[in-house]
Design a protein around this motif. Structure first.
Motif, PDB file in Angstrom:
ATOM      1  N   PHE A 458       0.839  -1.199   0.000  1.00  0.00           N
ATOM      2  CA  PHE A 458       0.000   0.000   0.000  1.00  0.00           C
ATOM      3  C   PHE A 458       0.870   1.244   0.000  1.00  0.00           C
ATOM      4  N   PHE A 459       0.254   2.342  -0.424  1.00  0.00           N
ATOM      5  CA  PHE A 459       0.942   3.628  -0.552  1.00  0.00           C
ATOM      6  C   PHE A 459       0.151   4.680   0.223  1.00  0.00           C
ATOM      7  N   GLY A 460       0.885   5.562   0.930  1.00  0.00           N
ATOM      8  CA  GLY A 460       0.239   6.609   1.727  1.00  0.00           C
ATOM      9  C   GLY A 460       0.334   6.398   3.214  1.00  0.00           C
ATOM     10  N   ASP A 461       1.063   5.390   3.642  1.00  0.00           N
ATOM     11  CA  ASP A 461       1.262   5.116   5.060  1.00  0.00           C
ATOM     12  C   ASP A 461       2.534   4.271   5.185  1.00  0.00           C
ATOM     13  N   PRO A 462       3.337   4.453   6.231  1.00  0.00           N
ATOM     14  CA  PRO A 462       3.103   5.264   7.428  1.00  0.00           C
ATOM     15  C   PRO A 462       3.327   6.768   7.203  1.00  0.00           C
ATOM     16  N   LEU A 463       4.025   7.128   6.121  1.00  0.00           N
ATOM     17  CA  LEU A 463       4.232   8.553   5.852  1.00  0.00           C
ATOM     18  C   LEU A 463       3.172   9.003   4.858  1.00  0.00           C
ATOM     19  N   PRO A 464       2.360  10.002   5.199  1.00  0.00           N
ATOM     20  CA  PRO A 464       1.306  10.444   4.279  1.00  0.00           C
ATOM     21  C   PRO A 464       1.900  10.870   2.936  1.00  0.00           C
ATOM     22  N   GLN A 465       1.183  10.500   1.855  1.00  0.00           N
ATOM     23  CA  GLN A 465       1.614  10.855   0.502  1.00  0.00           C
ATOM     24  C   GLN A 465       0.397  11.365  -0.264  1.00  0.00           C
ATOM     25  N   LYS A 466       0.459  12.598  -0.733  1.00  0.00           N
ATOM     26  CA  LYS A 466      -0.661  13.152  -1.486  1.00  0.00           C
ATOM     27  C   LYS A 466      -0.854  12.419  -2.806  1.00  0.00           C
ATOM     28  N   ASP A 467       0.229  11.901  -3.380  1.00  0.00           N
ATOM     29  CA  ASP A 467       0.160  11.238  -4.681  1.00  0.00           C
ATOM     30  C   ASP A 467       0.231   9.724  -4.556  1.00  0.00           C
ATOM     31  N   HIS A 468      -0.362   9.180  -3.503  1.00  0.00           N
ATOM     32  CA  HIS A 468      -0.236   7.734  -3.277  1.00  0.00           C
ATOM     33  C   HIS A 468      -0.820   6.915  -4.433  1.00  0.00           C
ATOM     34  N   ALA A 469      -1.900   7.394  -5.054  1.00  0.00           N
ATOM     35  CA  ALA A 469      -2.500   6.644  -6.156  1.00  0.00           C
ATOM     36  C   ALA A 469      -1.547   6.590  -7.354  1.00  0.00           C
ATOM     37  N   LEU A 470      -0.964   7.740  -7.710  1.00  0.00           N
ATOM     38  CA  LEU A 470      -0.037   7.772  -8.839  1.00  0.00           C
ATOM     39  C   LEU A 470       1.217   6.958  -8.554  1.00  0.00           C
ATOM     40  N   ARG A 471       1.687   7.009  -7.331  1.00  0.00           N
ATOM     41  CA  ARG A 471       2.871   6.207  -6.964  1.00  0.00           C
ATOM     42  C   ARG A 471       2.595   4.721  -7.197  1.00  0.00           C
ATOM     43  N   SER A 472       1.409   4.283  -6.787  1.00  0.00           N
ATOM     44  CA  SER A 472       1.093   2.860  -6.919  1.00  0.00           C
ATOM     45  C   SER A 472       1.065   2.445  -8.389  1.00  0.00           C
ATOM     46  N   ILE A 473       0.519   3.306  -9.256  1.00  0.00           N
ATOM     47  CA  ILE A 473       0.451   2.960 -10.677  1.00  0.00           C
ATOM     48  C   ILE A 473       1.844   2.967 -11.296  1.00  0.00           C
ATOM     49  N   LYS A 474       2.660   3.932 -10.945  1.00  0.00           N
ATOM     50  CA  LYS A 474       4.038   3.941 -11.451  1.00  0.00           C
ATOM     51  C   LYS A 474       4.782   2.682 -11.008  1.00  0.00           C
ATOM     52  N   ALA A 475       4.566   2.298  -9.758  1.00  0.00           N
ATOM     53  CA  ALA A 475       5.205   1.069  -9.273  1.00  0.00           C
ATOM     54  C   ALA A 475       4.699  -0.136 -10.050  1.00  0.00           C
ATOM     55  N   ALA A 476       3.382  -0.186 -10.302  1.00  0.00           N
ATOM     56  CA  ALA A 476       2.807  -1.320 -11.023  1.00  0.00           C
ATOM     57  C   ALA A 476       3.368  -1.411 -12.438  1.00  0.00           C
ATOM     58  N   LEU A 477       3.465  -0.275 -13.135  1.00  0.00           N
ATOM     59  CA  LEU A 477       4.019  -0.288 -14.492  1.00  0.00           C
ATOM     60  C   LEU A 477       5.486  -0.709 -14.492  1.00  0.00           C
ATOM     61  N   ASP A 478       6.252  -0.210 -13.506  1.00  0.00           N
ATOM     62  CA  ASP A 478       7.656  -0.625 -13.404  1.00  0.00           C
ATOM     63  C   ASP A 478       7.756  -2.121 -13.115  1.00  0.00           C
ATOM     64  N   MET A 479       6.828  -2.640 -12.318  1.00  0.00           N
ATOM     65  CA  MET A 479       6.823  -4.078 -12.028  1.00  0.00           C
ATOM     66  C   MET A 479       6.568  -4.875 -13.304  1.00  0.00           C
ATOM     67  N   GLN A 480       5.622  -4.423 -14.120  1.00  0.00           N
ATOM     68  CA  GLN A 480       5.333  -5.148 -15.357  1.00  0.00           C
ATOM     69  C   GLN A 480       6.523  -5.098 -16.313  1.00  0.00           C
ATOM     70  N   ARG A 481       7.210  -3.955 -16.381  1.00  0.00           N
ATOM     71  CA  ARG A 481       8.397  -3.880 -17.242  1.00  0.00           C
ATOM     72  C   ARG A 481       9.490  -4.833 -16.736  1.00  0.00           C
ATOM     73  N   ALA A 482       9.674  -4.846 -15.416  1.00  0.00           N
ATOM     74  CA  ALA A 482      10.685  -5.747 -14.854  1.00  0.00           C
ATOM     75  C   ALA A 482      10.311  -7.206 -15.081  1.00  0.00           C
ATOM     76  N   VAL A 483       9.013  -7.509 -15.009  1.00  0.00           N
ATOM     77  CA  VAL A 483       8.556  -8.886 -15.238  1.00  0.00           C
ATOM     78  C   VAL A 483       8.873  -9.307 -16.668  1.00  0.00           C
ATOM     79  N   GLY A 484       8.732  -8.369 -17.621  1.00  0.00           N
ATOM     80  CA  GLY A 484       9.048  -8.695 -19.006  1.00  0.00           C
ATOM     81  C   GLY A 484      10.494  -9.128 -19.166  1.00  0.00           C
ATOM     82  N   LYS A 485      11.405  -8.435 -18.498  1.00  0.00           N
ATOM     83  CA  LYS A 485      12.821  -8.818 -18.579  1.00  0.00           C
ATOM     84  C   LYS A 485      13.076 -10.137 -17.864  1.00  0.00           C
ATOM     85  N   MET A 486      12.425 -10.325 -16.701  1.00  0.00           N
ATOM     86  CA  MET A 486      12.579 -11.601 -15.990  1.00  0.00           C
ATOM     87  C   MET A 486      12.036 -12.754 -16.830  1.00  0.00           C
ATOM     88  N   GLY A 487      10.899 -12.473 -17.522  1.00  0.00           N
ATOM     89  CA  GLY A 487      10.281 -13.536 -18.326  1.00  0.00           C
ATOM     90  C   GLY A 487      11.206 -14.052 -19.394  1.00  0.00           C
TER      91      GLY A 487
END
Length: 735
Positions: A458-487
């Motif tokens: 999760f994003f936005g805790d323990p330190l509050p983040q105003k952009d927690h939703a965008l952070r999560s999506i950026k992380a998800a996209l980076d995860m998918q790119r990394a998965v492509g290389k691992m694949g």
């Protein structure tokens, strides 16, 4: 140490202040701080600066020039003439800070006594001295004692710190009362002064008094006698004055430390006391009770400054509070000769601030250890440091907060795990999880738990983040790119390609330490948690599916395509979600070959290309179920969201209006001018089901599109959504 609430931590300054005051109390009550207190008085005097003495006070000095010319002792006929001159020119009273203990020339002694007796305004003082345990009083010679207008003493007090700043107002010996020289002189001059037998603390004015040297006095009288105009106006000097004769020559030795000077003639002590008496501005040390009360008050304020605020602000406020205390005390003395205590309050303030700091450190260290134990497994070390440095109150017991949840899962993991040895599974899984967790932590997310191949973050805790939703999506996209290389590495090892589904949801959850007495973990619970997990199950392999709430927070930052009518447990009537295609303004994932080449049909029609609210005239070139190629001037760059509007007709039917939301995937520039853009549909809008069929059957047409068609109920209104593939999203549950 038990965890303290933020309010309790702020109030730690109260015990710190009380403790500091209790430490100071015995030092204050036993007089240990007295010398420091008078040092603070000197500091206030220095801040205030010297001020002139009462102009009625005149000092006639036996200075070094007089000493050199007249020698020592000065002939008493000279003193007699000086007394006569002062009285003649209007002096109200005269006193000597010169001792006449021994008889000299009988005629001169008699003359001196006669002149003093004639004006009846001269004071010859006595002096006290200690012989063993016996106090001996030295009086002036008898003829002068008899001529004195009042008894007086010249005793001064420097017992506290060696600085002459106090005088006993009266001494009694053998039943006779001797007022101080200044008191006696003021009374002889006819001034009413209120005195008692106590010690007078002088509100020191300064070390420069109005007056002249004895030689100046003699020279002025000689000039007058010879009919000349003297340099010194004796009438202006003496009229209405109260005169002190004393020694200022450094060779005589009647000198000592006084405020503003470590070596000054002691005649100034009598002059300053006389000034205080004439103007009712004597001061007095503060009472012990007042000093203790003020010390307690200041200590409480400073203690609270140390514990109720962050370090920089608390230090600034503490310094300001102490400066305000000193400023108030300085002003009170400068304007009203009111001596407020400073030694005890200042010491108490220092101790209170130190105690508050120690308590803060103790509580902070305890909290830091507690927070580290709670979070070190879940968040990146630099984020944990930010949490600890931020001063935010982190309640690990639980609190409500809006977060964005991320769930990920490997497609086909169960099948994969059944085909490999356990050690092989562990090796592959650890490599995958290490990479995914590093990405989540790099976006300052919190890894909640790892469930086999699944990850909850999760994003936005323990330190509050105003952009927690965008952070999560950026992380998800980076995860998918990394998965492509691992694949690719997995395929090299003869394994199936690695594919991961990710679901993201936003909403208010309860986050904190949850579990049993024997096992606690810092986690989040609530409806958004369940929604994120269910979206992950419906996401296409390699895709990121987000909730409506997440979409509303990131729609201006992310390119998406709506997915309608998902069958999610707990959501009757279907759930509308959004598939993330990429970040706005960045290059989108390329279309697959089958998307680029399959079933593209020529389609020439005038269309309107709407870009950021501006309509551009365009013409379509070809179309497929996934997109269209349009030609126009000034095409937008890749990744730009656009809207296409056209009027289409099937056969002889009336034309219908159709809208397509799309995103630019590529741009081509012609050699002879003109540009074209390939756009990928994200949503197709139409008035009703008939219009949708008109688009699919009448315009695009062809049996190859039968499987791609979404058949809404007759008369239904709405929109038709496509996946990146050539057909609607099809989800499969893991084996």
């Amino acid at each position: 140490m038990a965890k303290l609430s933020r309010r309790a931590r702020r109030l730690l300054g109260v015990p710190a202040g009380i403790g500091a005051a209790l430490v100071v109390a015995p030092l204050l009550l036993t007089g240990t701080l007295d010398e420091i207190e008078v040092a603070t008085l000197d500091a206030r005097l220095a801040l205030r600066g010297e001020r002139p003495l009462d102009p009625r006070i005149v000092v006639i000095a036996l200075d070094d020039e007089t000493w050199n010319l007249l020698g020592w002792p000065v002939a008493r006929s000279v003193w007699a003439h000086a007394v006569e001159l002062a009285a003649k020119h209007g002096a109200k009273a005269t006193a000597f800070d010169v001792m006449f203990f021994e008889a000299r020339d009988e005629g001169e002694d008699a003359l001196f006594a006669a002149k003093a007796k004639a004006c009846n305004c001269v004071v010859f003082p006595s002096q006290w001295r200690q012989e063993g345990e016996q106090v001996v009083v030295d009086h002036p010679i008898e003829v002068l004692r008899a001529a004195s207008a009042s008894r007086a003493h010249v005793q001064l007090d420097n017992s506290l710190d060696g600085v002459f700043r106090a005088v006993p107002l009266a001494l009694t010996v053998e039943g006779e009362r001797y007022p101080s020289l200044a008191v006696a002189l003021a009374r002889v001059a006819g001034e009413r002064v209120a005195t008692d037998d106590g010690k007078a603390w002088i509100a020191w004015r300064g070390n420069a008094a109005r007056g002249a040297s004895l030689m100046d006095l003699i020279a002025a009288d000689d000039a007058l006698a010879n009919g000349q105009v003297p340099d010194l106006d004796l009438d202006a000097l003496f009229k209405g004055s109260i005169v002190l004769f004393g020694q200022t020559a450094k060779s005589v030795g009647d000198r000592g430390a006084v405020p503003y000077s470590s070596d000054a003639p002691l005649i100034l002590v009598h002059a300053n006391l006389l000034d205080n008496l004439l103007n009712d501005r004597l001061t007095s040390p503060p009472g012990r009770g007042v000093a203790l009360a003020l010390a307690m008050l200041v200590a409480l304020v400073i203690g609270l400054c140390a514990t109720a605020f962050r370090a920089a602000l608390g230090t600034g406020l503490a310094v300001a509070a102490l400066a305000l205390t000193w400023g108030a005390a300085t002003l009170a003395f400068a304007n009203a000769e009111l001596w407020l205590p400073l030694a005890a309050p200042t010491l108490a303030a220092v101790l209170a601030y130190g105690a508050g700091g120690v308590l803060n450190v103790a509580v902070r260290d305890a909290d830091e250890r507690r927070l580290r134990q709670a979070f070190e497994r879940y968040v990146a070390p630099h984020i944990l440091d930010k949490v600890l440095q931020s001063g935010e109150s982190i309640d690990i017991r639980g609190h409500k907060r809006q977060l964005t949840l991320l769930f990920s899962d490997i497609k086909g993991y169960t099948t994969l795990s059944n085909t490999l040895q356990p050690d092989q599974i562990v090796e592959l899984l650890c490599g995958y999880l290490d990479g995914m967790v590093e990405i989540i932590l790099s976006h300052e997310g919190t890894v909640d738990k790892i469930m086999g191949d699944g990850i909850m973050a999760f994003f936005g805790d323990p330190l509050p983040q105003k952009d927690h939703a965008l952070r999560s999506i950026k992380a998800a996209l980076d995860m998918q790119r990394a998965v492509g290389k691992m694949g690719e590495k997995w395929v090299e090892r003869g394994l199936s390609p690695l594919q991961v589904r990710i679901g993201v949801a936003t909403g208010e959850v309860f986050v904190g330490s949850i579990g049993s007495r024997h096992h606690l973990e810092y986690t989040a619970i609530g409806r958004p948690v369940n929604l994120a997990a269910r979206l992950e199950g419906k996401a296409p392999p390699g895709g990121v599916l987000i909730s409506q709430e997440t979409y509303e927070l990131v729609k201006d930052e992310v390119v998406t395509r709506e997915v309608r009518g998902l069958d999610l447990k707990g959501y009757s009537g279907g759930y509308d979600a959004w598939l993330v295609l990429g970040l706005a303004g960045t290059e989108l994932p390329p279309l697959q070959p089958e998307q680029r080449g399959a079933d593209r049909r020529p389609f020439f029609s005038d269309v309107v290309l709407e870009v950021h609210g501006v309509d551009l005239a365009a013409r379509s070139h070809d179309v497929s179920p996934g997109g269209m190629f349009v030609v126009c001037d000034g095409v937008p760059p890749p990744a730009t969201p656009v809207r296409l509007r056209a009027r289409l007709a099937k056969g002889g039917d009336a034309p219908v209006s159709v809208q397509m939301d799309a995103v630019v995937t590529h741009v081509r520039h012609g050699k002879e001018g003109g540009s074209g853009a390939g756009v990928m549909f994200t949503t197709v809008y139409a008035d009703d089901a008939v219009s949708i069929r008109a688009l699919l059957d009448g315009v695009i047409g062809g049996g190859s599109f039968e499987d791609a068609r979404v058949q809404p109920a007759d008369g239904a209104r709405g929109k038709l959504s496509y996946a990146i593939e050539t057909g609607p999203i099809e989800t499969t549950d893991d084996e």
